[in-house]
Motif scaffolding. Structure first.
Motif, PDB file in Angstrom:
ATOM      1  N   PRO A   1       0.811  -1.217   0.000  1.00  0.00           N
ATOM      2  CA  PRO A   1       0.000   0.000   0.000  1.00  0.00           C
ATOM      3  C   PRO A   1       0.847   1.272   0.000  1.00  0.00           C
ATOM      4  N   ASN A   2       2.134   1.154   0.325  1.00  0.00           N
ATOM      5  CA  ASN A   2       3.009   2.318   0.375  1.00  0.00           C
ATOM      6  C   ASN A   2       3.761   2.562  -0.929  1.00  0.00           C
ATOM      7  N   ALA A   3       3.613   1.673  -1.914  1.00  0.00           N
ATOM      8  CA  ALA A   3       4.284   1.862  -3.205  1.00  0.00           C
ATOM      9  C   ALA A   3       3.701   3.096  -3.892  1.00  0.00           C
ATOM     10  N   ASN A   4       4.589   3.905  -4.470  1.00  0.00           N
ATOM     11  CA  ASN A   4       4.096   5.131  -5.093  1.00  0.00           C
ATOM     12  C   ASN A   4       3.400   4.844  -6.424  1.00  0.00           C
ATOM     13  N   ALA A   5       2.796   5.891  -6.973  1.00  0.00           N
ATOM     14  CA  ALA A   5       1.988   5.736  -8.188  1.00  0.00           C
ATOM     15  C   ALA A   5       2.815   5.236  -9.371  1.00  0.00           C
ATOM     16  N   LEU A   6       4.055   5.676  -9.488  1.00  0.00           N
ATOM     17  CA  LEU A   6       4.895   5.236 -10.596  1.00  0.00           C
ATOM     18  C   LEU A   6       5.186   3.744 -10.498  1.00  0.00           C
ATOM     19  N   ILE A   7       5.533   3.280  -9.323  1.00  0.00           N
ATOM     20  CA  ILE A   7       5.792   1.848  -9.127  1.00  0.00           C
ATOM     21  C   ILE A   7       4.535   1.046  -9.448  1.00  0.00           C
ATOM     22  N   LYS A   8       3.398   1.496  -8.947  1.00  0.00           N
ATOM     23  CA  LYS A   8       2.131   0.798  -9.221  1.00  0.00           C
ATOM     24  C   LYS A   8       1.832   0.760 -10.721  1.00  0.00           C
ATOM     25  N   SER A   9       2.122   1.852 -11.415  1.00  0.00           N
ATOM     26  CA  SER A   9       1.881   1.912 -12.849  1.00  0.00           C
ATOM     27  C   SER A   9       2.806   0.950 -13.595  1.00  0.00           C
ATOM     28  N   VAL A  10       4.067   0.878 -13.174  1.00  0.00           N
ATOM     29  CA  VAL A  10       5.017  -0.063 -13.781  1.00  0.00           C
ATOM     30  C   VAL A  10       4.565  -1.496 -13.552  1.00  0.00           C
ATOM     31  N   VAL A  11       4.215  -1.818 -12.337  1.00  0.00           N
ATOM     32  CA  VAL A  11       3.766  -3.180 -12.006  1.00  0.00           C
ATOM     33  C   VAL A  11       2.518  -3.524 -12.824  1.00  0.00           C
ATOM     34  N   SER A  12       1.595  -2.597 -12.916  1.00  0.00           N
ATOM     35  CA  SER A  12       0.377  -2.823 -13.690  1.00  0.00           C
ATOM     36  C   SER A  12       0.708  -3.098 -15.155  1.00  0.00           C
TER      37      SER A  12
ATOM     38  N   ALA B   1      12.496   9.302  -6.220  1.00  0.00           N
ATOM     39  CA  ALA B   1      13.306   8.713  -5.149  1.00  0.00           C
ATOM     40  C   ALA B   1      12.769   7.332  -4.763  1.00  0.00           C
ATOM     41  N   GLY B   2      11.472   7.211  -4.636  1.00  0.00           N
ATOM     42  CA  GLY B   2      10.876   5.924  -4.284  1.00  0.00           C
ATOM     43  C   GLY B   2      11.088   4.887  -5.365  1.00  0.00           C
ATOM     44  N   PHE B   3      10.969   5.295  -6.625  1.00  0.00           N
ATOM     45  CA  PHE B   3      11.160   4.365  -7.728  1.00  0.00           C
ATOM     46  C   PHE B   3      12.608   3.887  -7.795  1.00  0.00           C
TER      47      PHE B   3
END
Length: 166
Positions: free
Chosen positions: A55-66, A117-119
């Motif tokens: 739930p803490n993954a940022n939007a970019l990470i979620k978009s990549v995973v998707s 930074a998160g990515f």
């Protein structure tokens, strides 16, 4: 919050490819046989699964995973990798991969500064996960070290390429 639509198709391919290259760099640093390479490959894939449910993954990470869940996304990642590594020997690949990671880092710094930074930290975590997936230098799973000196050096190089350390 950045998503796929914030990037050109070429930039997005580089971002997707960076996820796979983060693990490849460590595997190339100290290949550990068929079983070790399989474990390292699975570790890279498990990072995607973990990010999907984080739930803490940022939007970019979620978009990549998707996007990795689609055949188009996986194809774009493979194309980015093949474009850079096709015809190269294993010894030629590592510097190319590090440069590709630096380029992907620069792209997300520019296009997704809030998520960058998160990515980039996530990419390094993938590399670290791969490094810890299999013992190096042992025989049939006995002996050896968890992370070899070559893998540690590569993890440092990845940090520098992603500008996570000075």
């Amino acid at each position: 919050m950045a998503t796929k639509s914030d990037f050109t198709a070429e930039e997005w391919g580089q971002v997707l490819g960076s996820v796979m290259m983060a693990g490849m760099a460590v595997t190339l640093a100290d290949p550990s046989g068929l079983i070790g390479m399989t474990k390292e490959g699975l570790a890279s894939g498990s990072a995607l699964v973990a990010a999907k449910s984080d739930p803490n993954a940022n939007a970019l990470i979620k978009s990549v995973v998707s996007d990795f869940e689609t055949s188009e996304g996986r194809s774009a990642a493979r194309s980015a990798i093949q474009g850079k590594l096709s015809g190269k020997s294993a010894s030629e690949m590592k510097p190319i991969i590090l440069e590709a990671l630096a380029q992907a880092g620069a792209i997300v710094d520019t296009k997704a500064p809030d998520d960058a930074a998160g990515f980039k930290t996530w990419l390094h975590q993938i590399s670290d996960r791969v490094a810890n997936a299999s013992s190096e230098g042992g025989f049939l799973g006995f002996g050896g070290v968890q992370v070899s000196d070559a893998e540690k050096a590569t993890l440092d190089e990845i940090s520098k390429a992603l500008k996570l350390t000075a």
